[in-house]
Structures are given as C-alpha cells and as structure tokens.
Design an enzyme around this catalytic site. Structure first.
Site, PDB file in Angstrom:
ATOM      1  N   HIS A  14       0.838  -1.204   0.000  1.00 48.48           N
ATOM      2  CA  HIS A  14       0.000   0.000   0.000  1.00 48.48           C
ATOM      3  C   HIS A  14       0.869   1.248   0.000  1.00 48.48           C
ATOM      4  CE1 HIS A  14      -4.019  -1.752   1.630  1.00 48.48           C
ATOM      5  NE2 HIS A  14      -3.382  -2.638   0.900  1.00 48.48           N
ATOM      6  N   THR A  93     -14.848  -3.518 -15.133  1.00 48.21           N
ATOM      7  CA  THR A  93     -15.761  -3.258 -16.255  1.00 48.21           C
ATOM      8  C   THR A  93     -16.437  -1.918 -16.006  1.00 48.21           C
ATOM      9  OG1 THR A  93     -17.694  -4.234 -15.202  1.00 48.21           O
ATOM     10  CG2 THR A  93     -16.306  -5.732 -16.497  1.00 48.21           C
ATOM     11  N   TYR A 138      -8.042  -8.269  10.304  1.00 46.38           N
ATOM     12  CA  TYR A 138      -7.500  -8.430   8.949  1.00 46.38           C
ATOM     13  C   TYR A 138      -5.986  -8.250   9.057  1.00 46.38           C
ATOM     14  CZ  TYR A 138      -7.719  -8.047   3.801  1.00 46.38           C
ATOM     15  OH  TYR A 138      -7.580  -8.255   2.448  1.00 46.38           O
ATOM     16  N   LYS A 183      -8.105 -13.085   9.600  1.00 47.67           N
ATOM     17  CA  LYS A 183      -7.868 -13.292   8.162  1.00 47.67           C
ATOM     18  C   LYS A 183      -6.449 -12.819   7.878  1.00 47.67           C
ATOM     19  CE  LYS A 183      -9.145 -11.037   3.760  1.00 47.67           C
ATOM     20  NZ  LYS A 183     -10.270 -10.587   2.931  1.00 47.67           N
ATOM     21  N   LYS A 185      -3.859 -11.819   4.944  1.00 49.54           N
ATOM     22  CA  LYS A 185      -3.648 -11.534   3.527  1.00 49.54           C
ATOM     23  C   LYS A 185      -2.388 -12.258   3.086  1.00 49.54           C
ATOM     24  CE  LYS A 185      -5.567  -9.857   1.192  1.00 49.54           C
ATOM     25  NZ  LYS A 185      -6.543  -9.804   0.147  1.00 49.54           N
ATOM     26  N   ASP A 213      -5.954 -15.524   2.469  1.00 49.48           N
ATOM     27  CA  ASP A 213      -6.443 -14.960   1.196  1.00 49.48           C
ATOM     28  C   ASP A 213      -5.276 -14.476   0.338  1.00 49.48           C
ATOM     29  OD1 ASP A 213      -7.615 -13.586  -0.881  1.00 49.48           O
ATOM     30  OD2 ASP A 213      -8.349 -11.926   0.357  1.00 49.48           O
ATOM     31  N   PRO A 214      -4.801 -15.337  -0.605  1.00 52.71           N
ATOM     32  CA  PRO A 214      -3.674 -14.896  -1.454  1.00 52.71           C
ATOM     33  C   PRO A 214      -4.104 -14.141  -2.709  1.00 52.71           C
ATOM     34  CG  PRO A 214      -4.165 -17.189  -1.898  1.00 52.71           C
ATOM     35  CD  PRO A 214      -5.187 -16.737  -0.877  1.00 52.71           C
ATOM     36  N   ASN A 215      -5.378 -13.766  -2.804  1.00 54.83           N
ATOM     37  CA  ASN A 215      -5.864 -13.017  -3.976  1.00 54.83           C
ATOM     38  C   ASN A 215      -5.517 -13.707  -5.298  1.00 54.83           C
ATOM     39  OD1 ASN A 215      -5.539 -10.209  -2.031  1.00 54.83           O
ATOM     40  ND2 ASN A 215      -7.356 -10.434  -3.301  1.00 54.83           N
ATOM     41  N   GLU A 238      -9.583 -18.181   0.985  1.00 59.96           N
ATOM     42  CA  GLU A 238     -10.223 -17.132   0.174  1.00 59.96           C
ATOM     43  C   GLU A 238      -9.446 -16.958  -1.134  1.00 59.96           C
ATOM     44  OE1 GLU A 238     -11.228 -13.697   2.532  1.00 59.96           O
ATOM     45  OE2 GLU A 238     -11.072 -12.363   0.793  1.00 59.96           O
ATOM     46  N   ASN A 261     -13.936 -12.832  -3.112  1.00 59.70           N
ATOM     47  CA  ASN A 261     -14.364 -11.498  -3.509  1.00 59.70           C
ATOM     48  C   ASN A 261     -13.753 -11.185  -4.880  1.00 59.70           C
ATOM     49  OD1 ASN A 261     -11.820 -11.060  -1.652  1.00 59.70           O
ATOM     50  ND2 ASN A 261     -11.839  -9.343  -3.083  1.00 59.70           N
ATOM     51  N   ASP A 285     -18.379  -6.790  -1.255  1.00 63.51           N
ATOM     52  CA  ASP A 285     -17.852  -5.454  -0.989  1.00 63.51           C
ATOM     53  C   ASP A 285     -19.010  -4.570  -1.428  1.00 63.51           C
ATOM     54  OD1 ASP A 285     -16.937  -2.891  -1.642  1.00 63.51           O
ATOM     55  OD2 ASP A 285     -14.934  -3.583  -2.165  1.00 63.51           O
ATOM     56  N   HIS A 312     -16.364  -8.254   2.827  1.00 65.22           N
ATOM     57  CA  HIS A 312     -14.955  -7.919   2.968  1.00 65.22           C
ATOM     58  C   HIS A 312     -14.793  -6.436   2.651  1.00 65.22           C
ATOM     59  CE1 HIS A 312     -12.684  -7.047  -0.784  1.00 65.22           C
ATOM     60  NE2 HIS A 312     -13.877  -7.267  -1.267  1.00 65.22           N
ATOM     61  N   SER A 313     -13.636  -5.915   2.936  1.00 65.07           N
ATOM     62  CA  SER A 313     -13.471  -4.485   2.721  1.00 65.07           C
ATOM     63  C   SER A 313     -12.120  -4.194   2.109  1.00 65.07           C
ATOM     64  CB  SER A 313     -13.564  -3.744   4.044  1.00 65.07           C
ATOM     65  OG  SER A 313     -12.322  -3.801   4.699  1.00 65.07           O
ATOM     66  N   ASN A 314     -11.956  -2.948   1.764  1.00 67.64           N
ATOM     67  CA  ASN A 314     -10.687  -2.440   1.294  1.00 67.64           C
ATOM     68  C   ASN A 314     -10.330  -1.304   2.236  1.00 67.64           C
ATOM     69  OD1 ASN A 314      -8.666  -1.828  -0.862  1.00 67.64           O
ATOM     70  ND2 ASN A 314      -9.979  -3.304  -1.877  1.00 67.64           N
ATOM     71  N   HIS A 341     -10.719  -3.256   7.010  1.00 69.50           N
ATOM     72  CA  HIS A 341      -9.412  -2.591   7.088  1.00 69.50           C
ATOM     73  C   HIS A 341      -9.398  -1.491   8.149  1.00 69.50           C
ATOM     74  CE1 HIS A 341      -6.873  -3.422   3.329  1.00 69.50           C
ATOM     75  NE2 HIS A 341      -7.922  -4.192   3.138  1.00 69.50           N
ATOM     76  N   ARG A 395      -4.546   4.476  -6.710  1.00 68.34           N
ATOM     77  CA  ARG A 395      -3.840   3.476  -5.931  1.00 68.34           C
ATOM     78  C   ARG A 395      -2.974   2.626  -6.857  1.00 68.34           C
ATOM     79  NH1 ARG A 395      -6.316  -1.131  -1.857  1.00 68.34           N
ATOM     80  NH2 ARG A 395      -4.518  -2.493  -2.055  1.00 68.34           N
TER      81      ARG A 395
HETATM   82  O1  LIG Z   1     -10.192  -9.516   0.523  1.00 66.55           O
HETATM   83  C1  LIG Z   1      -9.568  -8.971  -0.355  1.00 66.55           C
HETATM   84  O2  LIG Z   1      -9.243  -9.574  -1.351  1.00 66.55           O
HETATM   85  C2  LIG Z   1      -9.219  -7.548  -0.186  1.00 66.55           C
HETATM   86  O3  LIG Z   1      -9.519  -6.982   0.818  1.00 66.55           O
HETATM   87  C3  LIG Z   1      -8.495  -6.879  -1.248  1.00 66.55           C
HETATM   88  C4  LIG Z   1      -7.717  -5.683  -0.759  1.00 66.55           C
HETATM   89  O4  LIG Z   1      -7.395  -4.907  -1.844  1.00 66.55           O
HETATM   90  C5  LIG Z   1      -6.462  -6.008  -0.002  1.00 66.55           C
HETATM   91  O5  LIG Z   1      -5.825  -7.101  -0.554  1.00 66.55           O
HETATM   92  C6  LIG Z   1      -5.518  -4.868   0.053  1.00 66.55           C
HETATM   93  O6  LIG Z   1      -5.999  -3.745   0.221  1.00 66.55           O
HETATM   94  O7  LIG Z   1      -4.312  -5.093  -0.048  1.00 66.55           O
HETATM   95 MG   LIG Z   2     -10.191 -11.392  -0.744  1.00 69.49          MG
END
Ligand SMILES: O=C([O-])C(=O)C[C@H](O)[C@@H](O)C(=O)[O-]
Ligand SMILES: [Mg+2]
Length: 416
Positions: A14, A93, A138, A183, A185, A213-215, A238, A261, A285, A312-314, A341, A395
């Site tokens: 970030h 999109t 988180y 959770k 990340k 959650d490895p996205n 996740e 998500n 979200d 979930h959130s950002n 977050h 960002r």
């Molecule tokens: O649950 C998720 O995937 C998130 O909250 C995505 C976010 O963008 C998170 O990964 C972050 O902010 O780094």
């Molecule tokens: Mg996620």
C-alpha cells in the site's frame, strides 16, 4: 487521501495515502446524507457527472440511481484490460465502475432519508436482526515503515514478515479490539511460509476461525496443497486461485470451503460459480456490488443456493464501516465475521470514530447511518489530495514497491 500503512499483498504494498471519495447529498429541506467509495480518478470522473444528474431527484428513489448511472458515459480506456485495485478484485468493467460510484450515493441517500424520517438505515433496509456485527481481524504482512524518503504517518504496529510477526500482530488486534477470528492476507511470501504463519496462528489462538487470502496468487496444484495442509485449521480459504474453473477444481479436490471477492463480483457471475460448486462463501464489498440493497439481494441469492455470505473491505473510513454494519445487521444468515481494514486507518472524517468491542461494532440506532461528518478533518484530507502531484491519486501498489526496489515488476499470476 487517507493515511495507509505499508501493508503487503501479492501485487505490492500500500502507498502512504489512499484516495477515498466522500459523497454528500443535500435535500431541498437542507438535510444532508453521506456516503463513501473508492476515490481513484476513474471513480471521480464518473461521480461528477452523476452528481449533476441527481439534482431534483428524490432521495427515496434508490432504484432510479441505477437508471441514471447507466446514462453516464464511462471512458472505455479506463476499464478495457484494466484490473481493479491492482488486480486484487478481478477484471474492471464499466458496470462495476458505475456500481461502485452508485453505492456511495445510495448510502448517502439512505443516510439523508433516515435522518428525514427519524429512522436508522437498518430500519430502511427492513430492520436489524442483530444488535452488533462481528468483524474479523484483517492481518497483513507489513513493513515497519514506508520506504525511506516517503513522508507518511507513523504507525505503531511494527513489521510483520514472518510467522512470529503475524502472531504478534494478531495478539495486538485481539487485545485492542477483541477480535476472535483472523484473516491473513497471503500471496506475499512462498506458500510454505504462509502455511507456517497460519499454523503459528492456530497454535497461538486455538479454536479461533482462520482464513488465508492470497488473492488468486496460486496455481490449482499449489492451492490444493495448501488447502490439504491447512484443512484442519481453516474456516475457509479465500480466492486461492483465479477464476471459477480453477476455484471449482480446488473445491472439488479438497473439500475445503472457498470464499471469494474475486471470482463472484457481479450477479452475472453467480450462476456458473454456484453451479460448478466453485465457492462456498461470497464476500460482498458493498461498494463493488452497487450498495446496501444489492448486498441484501446477493445474500438472498446465496441463501437460495445454500452458499454462505459475508463481507470484505478495502482501505476505508468510518462512513463505509457504518454502511457495512447497517446492512450486515439485516442479513439473516451471516455466519462468518466480516473483515474490515478500518483498524489500519489512523485517520477518519467522522467526529467520533466507530469502535470494536469484543470484535463487534454495535449497530447504530440513531437516524440515518448514525455518524457525523467532521468537516475540518475532511478538509485536511482533501488538502492532501489537492497538494498531491498526482502520484498518489490512483492506488498503485506496485509503484510503492518500486520506490524500495526499482527492479520490481508486478508478478504475473499464478505467482506460485
Ligand atoms: O479480501 C480482499 O481480497 C481484499 O480486501 C483486497 C484488498 O485490496 C487487499 O488485498 C488490500 O488492500 O491489499
Ligand atoms: Mg479477498
């Protein structure tokens, strides 16, 4: 722009400040309502013409917001081949962009309407079924500070780059806010290191629900390996892999519940994902889904198919946390703590911050969202945005890593 600590994810880290858009609607009677959403340039470009169209519109006509949004043109170059928030939430999109903007206005209209009627937002959504909403901590791998030379707010969390650091961070989250589920990340370090971190959490906090959650950073084979190794301690995994077919294969081969998500982010994606058994929990979200009422509709669809729902959130401020809390309070089958977050944000635009007690946020019963905008704080954060030369207005988690490591390139997925 709001201060953000150096939190690591699979795309980078970030930046010191993250843009957020605060929306305020004013009724003919002078009642105001507030909403919040993503604040990168592409959202602002859409919000301005949208706000123009809203003049004279009834705050109670929430369905009309979607019709009006469809009339606002999206600059295609902003969305074609673009991935949102550094690729952490699937493909961008025009519709998703519009929905994210509408969500802030929907929340602002609900806030104003609630104040006009003397009713809390949850009452406008049908009424709360619980008095407090549970959140999970988180956890993030994290640097101690932003790279040298980058001016930023100091935080007192320190670094977390190994299992001991993650456990220490979790301990502080528990002490400060009472969270009982965690959770992490992931997608930051090689999977074996992240498996060790989750194992360390399980040992330190026996019986506490854990998520990783490895996205979407892992291949199907890696996801299957991690799921099998952690099956006894995970509440869910996740988005281990990207896309419905990959998620379906991981779910089928491991039986470990998968949350997302990323692969279900619109109503159109539900049918295939649910039919293939790709996800067992959908994380809304509310910005991305187009607001609080769409989140309720998502919850109803999930209930119909026996799929779990949570949120979930950002990076976000208190207006969004209040909005999440109101809608979560109305969802009957909310069996997984939402993630937020908010504890990472040392700044807010509210006169009074929302608080977590025992890991929960009490559902506000005051009219509207039950929060008040602090105009001075807002002005400070806005001034920061005005003074920025443009570097931080969108960002970009990869740009932030390149300050420390100029050779850094955004990893292609799957990373492992
Ligand atoms: O649950 C998720 O995937 C998130 O909250 C995505 C976010 O963008 C998170 O990964 C972050 O902010 O780094
Ligand atoms: Mg996620």
């Amino acid at each position: 722009m709001v201060a953000d600590p150096p939190l690591l994810n699979t795309q980078g880290v970030h930046q010191p400040y993250t843009p957020r858009l605060i929306v305020e609607v004013v009724t003919a009677d002078g009642i105001t309502g507030v909403g919040e959403t993503y604040g990168d340039a592409k959202y602002l470009e859409l919000a301005r013409p949208f706000a123009e169209r809203l003049k004279g519109h009834q705050v109670s006509d929430l369905n009309g917001l979607f019709t009006l949004a469809d009339q606002v043109a999206v600059d295609r170059s902003r969305v074609e081949n673009a991935v949102d928030v550094g690729g952490l939430r699937g493909v961008q999109t025009a519709d998703k962009l519009r929905l994210s903007v509408v969500s802030a206005f929907e929340v602002a209209c609900l806030d104003a309407l609630g104040k006009a009627l003397g009713l809390p937002v949850h009452a406008l959504l049908g009424g709360k079924v619980r008095d407090a909403v549970e959140y999970s901590a988180y956890l993030f791998y994290k640097w101690a500070g932003h790279p040298e030379g980058v001016p930023a707010e100091k935080d007192d969390w320190g670094a977390a780059v190994d299992p001991a650091g993650v456990v220490e961070q979790a301990r502080r989250f528990k002490e400060r806010y009472g969270f009982t589920s965690f959770k992490l990340k992931g997608g930051v370090f090689p999977p074996d290191e992240e498996i060790s971190a989750v194992r360390a959490l399980a040992e330190a906090f026996p019986g506490h629900p854990l998520r990783l959650d490895p996205n979407g950073a892992w291949s199907v084979e890696t996801s299957v390996k991690v799921a099998r190794e952690l099956r006894d301690v995970l509440e869910y995994l996740e988005d281990p892999a990207l896309g419905t077919p990959a998620m379906a294969e991981v779910a089928e081969r491991t039986g470990v519940p998968l949350a997302t998500n990323m692969c279900v982010t619109t109503f159109a994606e539900i049918r295939e994902a649910f039919t293939k058994g790709a996800v067992q929990v959908v994380l809304s979200d509310h910005h991305y889904w187009g607001g609080l009422r769409n989140t309720q509709q998502l919850a109803a669809v999930c209930r119909t198919f026996g799929v779990g729902v949570s949120m979930h959130s950002n990076t976000h401020l208190g207006i969004s946390l209040a909005a999440m809390t109101h809608v979560a309070a109305t969802v009957p089958d909310l069996h997984h703590a939402c993630d937020s977050h908010y504890p990472w944000q040392s700044e807010d635009v509210l006169t009074e911050r929302l608080t977590f007690e025992g890991g929960k946020v009490a559902v506000p019963d005051a009219p509207g969202l039950g929060v008040e905008l602090d105009r001075e704080r807002l002005a400070v954060l806005h001034r920061r945005w005005l003074d920025d030369d443009g570097a931080l207005r969108d960002r970009d988690d990869a740009a932030a890593v390149r300050i420390a490591d100029p050779e850094w390139v955004t990893p292609s997925m799957p990373r492992w």
